[in-house]
Design a protein around this motif. Structure first.
Motif, PDB file in Angstrom:
ATOM      1  N   GLN A 209       0.828  -1.200   0.000  1.00 27.41           N
ATOM      2  CA  GLN A 209       0.000   0.000   0.000  1.00 27.41           C
ATOM      3  C   GLN A 209       0.867   1.257   0.000  1.00 27.41           C
ATOM      4  OE1 GLN A 209      -3.709   0.005   2.296  1.00 27.41           O
ATOM      5  NE2 GLN A 209      -3.252  -2.072   2.960  1.00 27.41           N
ATOM      6  N   ARG A 210       2.009   1.196   0.679  1.00 27.53           N
ATOM      7  CA  ARG A 210       2.943   2.333   0.630  1.00 27.53           C
ATOM      8  C   ARG A 210       3.436   2.559  -0.791  1.00 27.53           C
ATOM      9  NH1 ARG A 210       7.689   2.258   2.581  1.00 27.53           N
ATOM     10  NH2 ARG A 210       7.883   0.103   3.320  1.00 27.53           N
ATOM     11  N   LYS A 211       3.650   1.453  -1.523  1.00 27.25           N
ATOM     12  CA  LYS A 211       4.118   1.580  -2.896  1.00 27.25           C
ATOM     13  C   LYS A 211       3.085   2.280  -3.761  1.00 27.25           C
ATOM     14  CE  LYS A 211       5.900  -0.957  -6.878  1.00 27.25           C
ATOM     15  NZ  LYS A 211       6.228  -2.285  -7.457  1.00 27.25           N
ATOM     16  N   THR A 212       1.810   1.941  -3.577  1.00 29.99           N
ATOM     17  CA  THR A 212       0.775   2.607  -4.377  1.00 29.99           C
ATOM     18  C   THR A 212       0.716   4.099  -4.041  1.00 29.99           C
ATOM     19  OG1 THR A 212      -1.003   2.141  -2.783  1.00 29.99           O
ATOM     20  CG2 THR A 212      -0.576   0.484  -4.487  1.00 29.99           C
ATOM     21  N   GLU A 213       0.896   4.435  -2.771  1.00 27.85           N
ATOM     22  CA  GLU A 213       0.895   5.849  -2.396  1.00 27.85           C
ATOM     23  C   GLU A 213       2.106   6.574  -2.983  1.00 27.85           C
ATOM     24  OE1 GLU A 213       0.537   6.311   1.763  1.00 27.85           O
ATOM     25  OE2 GLU A 213      -1.339   5.192   1.902  1.00 27.85           O
ATOM     26  N   TYR A 214       3.239   5.861  -3.030  1.00 26.55           N
ATOM     27  CA  TYR A 214       4.434   6.465  -3.621  1.00 26.55           C
ATOM     28  C   TYR A 214       4.220   6.725  -5.108  1.00 26.55           C
ATOM     29  CZ  TYR A 214       9.232   6.971  -5.254  1.00 26.55           C
ATOM     30  OH  TYR A 214      10.377   7.432  -5.846  1.00 26.55           O
ATOM     31  N   LEU A 215       3.629   5.768  -5.797  1.00 21.04           N
ATOM     32  CA  LEU A 215       3.338   5.953  -7.220  1.00 21.04           C
ATOM     33  C   LEU A 215       2.384   7.129  -7.417  1.00 21.04           C
ATOM     34  CD1 LEU A 215       2.896   2.237  -8.330  1.00 21.04           C
ATOM     35  CD2 LEU A 215       4.811   3.740  -8.886  1.00 21.04           C
ATOM     36  N   ASN A 216       1.388   7.238  -6.545  1.00 23.56           N
ATOM     37  CA  ASN A 216       0.445   8.354  -6.629  1.00 23.56           C
ATOM     38  C   ASN A 216       1.158   9.677  -6.384  1.00 23.56           C
ATOM     39  OD1 ASN A 216      -2.396   9.430  -6.671  1.00 23.56           O
ATOM     40  ND2 ASN A 216      -1.814  10.026  -4.600  1.00 23.56           N
ATOM     41  N   ASP A 217       2.089   9.703  -5.422  1.00 21.72           N
ATOM     42  CA  ASP A 217       2.851  10.932  -5.161  1.00 21.72           C
ATOM     43  C   ASP A 217       3.683  11.335  -6.374  1.00 21.72           C
ATOM     44  OD1 ASP A 217       1.829  11.084  -2.630  1.00 21.72           O
ATOM     45  OD2 ASP A 217       3.578  10.210  -1.641  1.00 21.72           O
ATOM     46  N   LEU A 218       4.293  10.353  -7.027  1.00 19.80           N
ATOM     47  CA  LEU A 218       5.086  10.655  -8.220  1.00 19.80           C
ATOM     48  C   LEU A 218       4.230  11.296  -9.309  1.00 19.80           C
ATOM     49  CD1 LEU A 218       7.349   7.472  -8.577  1.00 19.80           C
ATOM     50  CD2 LEU A 218       7.995   9.701  -7.670  1.00 19.80           C
ATOM     51  N   LEU A 219       2.982  10.872  -9.380  1.00 22.58           N
ATOM     52  CA  LEU A 219       2.084  11.374 -10.423  1.00 22.58           C
ATOM     53  C   LEU A 219       1.470  12.723 -10.078  1.00 22.58           C
ATOM     54  CD1 LEU A 219       0.307   8.022 -11.265  1.00 22.58           C
ATOM     55  CD2 LEU A 219       1.541   9.428 -12.919  1.00 22.58           C
ATOM     56  N   THR A 220       1.427  13.069  -8.794  1.00 25.43           N
ATOM     57  CA  THR A 220       0.662  14.254  -8.393  1.00 25.43           C
ATOM     58  C   THR A 220       1.483  15.354  -7.738  1.00 25.43           C
ATOM     59  OG1 THR A 220       0.117  13.174  -6.270  1.00 25.43           O
ATOM     60  CG2 THR A 220      -1.444  12.891  -8.085  1.00 25.43           C
TER      61      THR A 220
ATOM     62  N   LEU B 258       8.227  15.367 -19.213  1.00 23.16           N
ATOM     63  CA  LEU B 258       9.289  15.315 -20.227  1.00 23.16           C
ATOM     64  C   LEU B 258       9.708  13.887 -20.524  1.00 23.16           C
ATOM     65  CD1 LEU B 258      11.504  18.346 -19.108  1.00 23.16           C
ATOM     66  CD2 LEU B 258       9.915  18.226 -21.022  1.00 23.16           C
ATOM     67  N   GLY B 259       9.720  13.035 -19.512  1.00 25.99           N
ATOM     68  CA  GLY B 259      10.133  11.650 -19.716  1.00 25.99           C
ATOM     69  C   GLY B 259       9.043  10.772 -20.307  1.00 25.99           C
ATOM     70  N   GLY B 260       7.805  11.242 -20.243  1.00 30.96           N
ATOM     71  CA  GLY B 260       6.706  10.492 -20.822  1.00 30.96           C
ATOM     72  C   GLY B 260       6.393   9.189 -20.106  1.00 30.96           C
ATOM     73  N   PHE B 261       6.729   9.087 -18.814  1.00 32.35           N
ATOM     74  CA  PHE B 261       6.480   7.833 -18.095  1.00 32.35           C
ATOM     75  C   PHE B 261       5.265   7.909 -17.178  1.00 32.35           C
ATOM     76  CE2 PHE B 261       9.739  10.263 -15.846  1.00 32.35           C
ATOM     77  CZ  PHE B 261       9.277  10.298 -14.536  1.00 32.35           C
ATOM     78  N   GLY B 262       4.436   8.962 -17.364  1.00 32.97           N
ATOM     79  CA  GLY B 262       3.226   9.081 -16.568  1.00 32.97           C
ATOM     80  C   GLY B 262       2.274   7.913 -16.783  1.00 32.97           C
ATOM     81  N   ALA B 263       2.127   7.488 -18.056  1.00 31.06           N
ATOM     82  CA  ALA B 263       1.226   6.368 -18.363  1.00 31.06           C
ATOM     83  C   ALA B 263       1.718   5.078 -17.711  1.00 31.06           C
ATOM     84  CB  ALA B 263       1.106   6.189 -19.875  1.00 31.06           C
ATOM     85  N   PHE B 264       3.043   4.885 -17.676  1.00 35.05           N
ATOM     86  CA  PHE B 264       3.612   3.694 -17.042  1.00 35.05           C
ATOM     87  C   PHE B 264       3.313   3.697 -15.543  1.00 35.05           C
ATOM     88  CE2 PHE B 264       7.162   2.022 -14.531  1.00 35.05           C
ATOM     89  CZ  PHE B 264       7.103   0.687 -14.900  1.00 35.05           C
ATOM     90  N   LEU B 265       3.486   4.861 -14.886  1.00 30.32           N
ATOM     91  CA  LEU B 265       3.203   4.952 -13.460  1.00 30.32           C
ATOM     92  C   LEU B 265       1.722   4.727 -13.177  1.00 30.32           C
ATOM     93  CD1 LEU B 265       5.403   8.028 -12.400  1.00 30.32           C
ATOM     94  CD2 LEU B 265       5.908   5.602 -12.085  1.00 30.32           C
ATOM     95  N   GLN B 266       0.862   5.291 -14.034  1.00 33.92           N
ATOM     96  CA  GLN B 266      -0.578   5.102 -13.850  1.00 33.92           C
ATOM     97  C   GLN B 266      -0.958   3.634 -13.974  1.00 33.92           C
ATOM     98  OE1 GLN B 266      -2.609   7.690 -16.586  1.00 33.92           O
ATOM     99  NE2 GLN B 266      -1.723   9.541 -15.720  1.00 33.92           N
ATOM    100  N   ALA B 267      -0.373   2.961 -14.969  1.00 30.57           N
ATOM    101  CA  ALA B 267      -0.676   1.538 -15.162  1.00 30.57           C
ATOM    102  C   ALA B 267      -0.186   0.712 -13.968  1.00 30.57           C
ATOM    103  CB  ALA B 267      -0.034   1.041 -16.458  1.00 30.57           C
ATOM    104  N   SER B 268       1.002   1.052 -13.459  1.00 32.12           N
ATOM    105  CA  SER B 268       1.539   0.333 -12.297  1.00 32.12           C
ATOM    106  C   SER B 268       0.659   0.558 -11.078  1.00 32.12           C
ATOM    107  CB  SER B 268       2.969   0.801 -12.006  1.00 32.12           C
ATOM    108  OG  SER B 268       3.813   0.557 -13.109  1.00 32.12           O
TER     109      SER B 268
END
Length: 616
Positions: free
Chosen positions: A223-234, A244-254
């Protein structure tokens, strides 16, 4: 009904509860009630009195209902005129009790809201204080983050929900005990059957609450990992690179995949729990219907009055609702108590000064310093790791001069600063201040003697003066010292241009805030280090984000400070190293060279190779 039989019934009810009352749960319950009481003692006691009084209202209303129905039934047979006065009095009494119930409920809601806020604020304060006292090693431990995650995520809501659940449960339990006691005064068998029909539900509720607690505990890291991914996106700090890196879609999918897996696992657990609870509750309903049948038959046979019938029907319905509420409340309280047991885990973690006997008189920091700050044979490995970061490091930083430490990234320079600051202690060797081991000094006194700017400095999006004053907040702010620190760091150049000067809010988190450049934020960190009467100034990469002109001014400020202080600087910049009185070269955790810029350049060793291009 004999005492022995009543004891057997009580044991049957208590047995499923006792199985779940582990020492952890008991400690959590004590902590929970203690938190609720300490947050606001007067409100807690008043709230308890109100819910206790409100809990008895349903019993009184049952009695009045029976009297009204019996009186009306008697009036039908004997004539209305003889009973009209009694009926009026009973209805007025019923109205008064109903109004009292309404008043108590609203008062309880008011007190519950106030108590919940007070408990939440108290909990947040306790956690903030404890986290501020914890040894830094905890923040590099995954197990700590799991415990801290559970406490931090639920701290804003769980204490308030505990208050709601505690007093709702208390009121419902008092009402249920009153209703059962009231029924026992008429027919003990009915009360016993009601209690026994709910016994299996009690154990199941506890077991399911425990299962959910363990389920969340086992999945804390995921659950911490999902919150970390959410923080990276927001979060704003990562927004530029995500785009710039275009990895938002990858983070969203993860994120979506991880959350979907958690939902599937949760659905499986809840499906099984729901099925079991429905079966148990169905059994309770069958018992209730059987009691309805018995009461109806007795009324037809004339052994019960219409008032008794109305009372029993109302009591059975009320008892069934109260039983559901009490069972739900037990499960919710059990979950809340398990949360407080997690908080207890956090509160029991060793603090930064845990290894120090408070009864031993600590030595004061030498004033003024003569020899300076010395490392003797210092070795260091981070807690929980086998890799040795520093190997037998020895050197002295003397007052009256600027000492620079250079070396490749990862050579252990920042670890030396952490040891100097006593955020960690060496695994071997010692650190001395004028021949006195710094571990013999009071930790807070030692920290107060240091002015430090870390490489990963904090950005305080608050009024600018506070961001400087935090360098020595143990004392009241001093306007003169603030101005001196701002001037020495070069922060005055942009602070004077802000809308409200040094009282302006920095950053964009709040309205009317002013964003700073990376170099300006670094100057604010330097101003914090320079604020206060520190005897030792420690700077880690202080010019990494500064332009050449700001760098020259900072070097001049360091020269001025070094007249009566220890100044220790870690740097990768040759412009800083060449101005230092003494340079220390660290390589793979070992001190390999020391001397002035001229001496080390002429030697052609590690220092010369590190700055080959600049020297040329």
């Amino acid at each position: 009904m004999t005492v022995a039989r009543l004891s057997a019934i009580a044991a049957a009810v208590i047995k499923p509860i006792r199985a779940h009352l582990t020492p952890q749960v008991i400690d959590g319950a004590k902590a929970a009630i203690n938190f609720a009481y300490k947050s606001s003692p007067k409100i807690f006691l008043l709230h308890l009195f109100v819910v206790a009084t409100a809990g008895l209202i349903p019993v009184l209303m049952l009695y009045l209902l029976k009297r009204v129905v019996d009186t009306v039934a008697a009036a039908v047979e004997d004539g209305l005129e003889q009973a009209i006065d009694t009926i009026v009095l009973l209805i007025v009494a019923f109205a008064i009790v109903a109004l009292l119930n309404l008043l108590l409920r609203n008062l309880a809601n008011f007190l519950r809201t106030m108590q919940a806020r007070a408990v939440t604020d108290h909990m947040m304060g306790v956690l903030q204080k404890q986290v501020g006292r914890l040894a830094l090693s905890h923040f590099e431990n995954a197990d700590f983050f799991d415990t801290f995650h559970r406490a931090r995520i639920e701290a804003p809501t769980r204490p308030s929900s505990f208050v709601h659940h505690l007093f709702d449960f208390a009121q419902s339990a008092i009402s249920l005990v009153g209703v059962i006691g009231f029924l026992m005064s008429y027919d003990a068998l009915f009360a016993v059957l009601l209690v026994l029909s709910t016994t299996p539900i009690v154990g199941i509720r506890f077991r399911h609450s425990r299962e959910m607690f363990v389920w969340n505990r086992q999945r804390a890291e995921r659950q911490r990992k999902t919150e970390y991914l959410n923080d990276l996106l927001t979060q704003a700090s990562t927004a530029k690179e995500v785009r710039l890196g275009g990895f938002g879609a990858f983070l969203q999918a993860s994120f979506k995949e991880a959350r979907a897996l958690l939902r599937r696992e949760l659905r499986k657990v809840l499906r099984r729990q729901t099925l079991i609870e429905v079966i148990c509750q169905a059994g309770s309903v069958l018992v209730m219907c059987s009691l309805f049948y018995v009461v109806a038959v007795r009324t037809v046979m004339g052994t019960l009055t219409l008032g008794s019938l109305a009372m029993y029907v109302q009591a059975f319905q009320l008892a069934q609702g109260l039983i559901v509420t009490v069972m739900r409340g037990l499960g919710q309280l059990y979950e809340d108590v398990l949360f407080f047991s997690t908080v207890n885990e956090l509160l029991l973690l060793p603090t930064a000064d845990a290894g120090h006997d408070r009864n031993i008189r600590r030595k004061s920091i030498p004033e003024p310093m003569r020899r300076g700050l010395s490392l003797e044979g210092v070795c260091f490995s981070y807690p929980g790791t086998q890799r040795q970061i520093l190997h037998d490091v020895s050197f002295t930083v003397s007052p009256g001069q600027v000492t620079a430490m250079v070396g490749a990234s990862g050579s252990g320079k920042s670890s030396i600063i952490k040891l100097m600051c006593r955020l960690y202690d060496p695994t071997a060797g010692r650190i001395l201040i004028d021949d006195q081991d710094i571990r013999e000094s009071d930790l807070n006194d030692w920290w107060a003697s240091l002015g430090v700017a870390f490489q990963d400095y904090a950005r305080f999006e608050l009024p600018a003066w506070q961001g400087v004053w935090f360098g020595e907040a143990r004392k009241l702010p001093c306007p003169k010292a603030l101005q001196q620190a701002v001037s020495a760091s070069g922060s005055n150049e942009f602070i004077d241009q802000l809308p409200s000067g040094i009282t302006s809010i920095l950053g964009r988190h709040f309205h009317d805030g002013s964003e700073l450049s990376l170099g300006q934020w670094q100057k604010m960190a330097l101003a914090r280090a320079f604020y206060g009467d520190h005897e030792i100034i420690i700077l880690d990469e202080p010019t990494a984000a500064l332009d050449a002109d700001s760098e020259r001014k900072l070097i001049h400020s360091l020269r001025q400070m070094a007249r009566d202080k220890i100044v220790f600087v870690i740097t990768h910049r040759y412009a800083v190293a060449r101005e230092a009185d003494c340079c220390l070269v660290l390589q793979d955790g070992r001190l390999v060279e020391r001397g002035s810029d001229k001496e080390l350049t002429a030697a052609g060793g590690a220092y010369a190779r590190l700055f080959r291009d600049e020297v040329a």
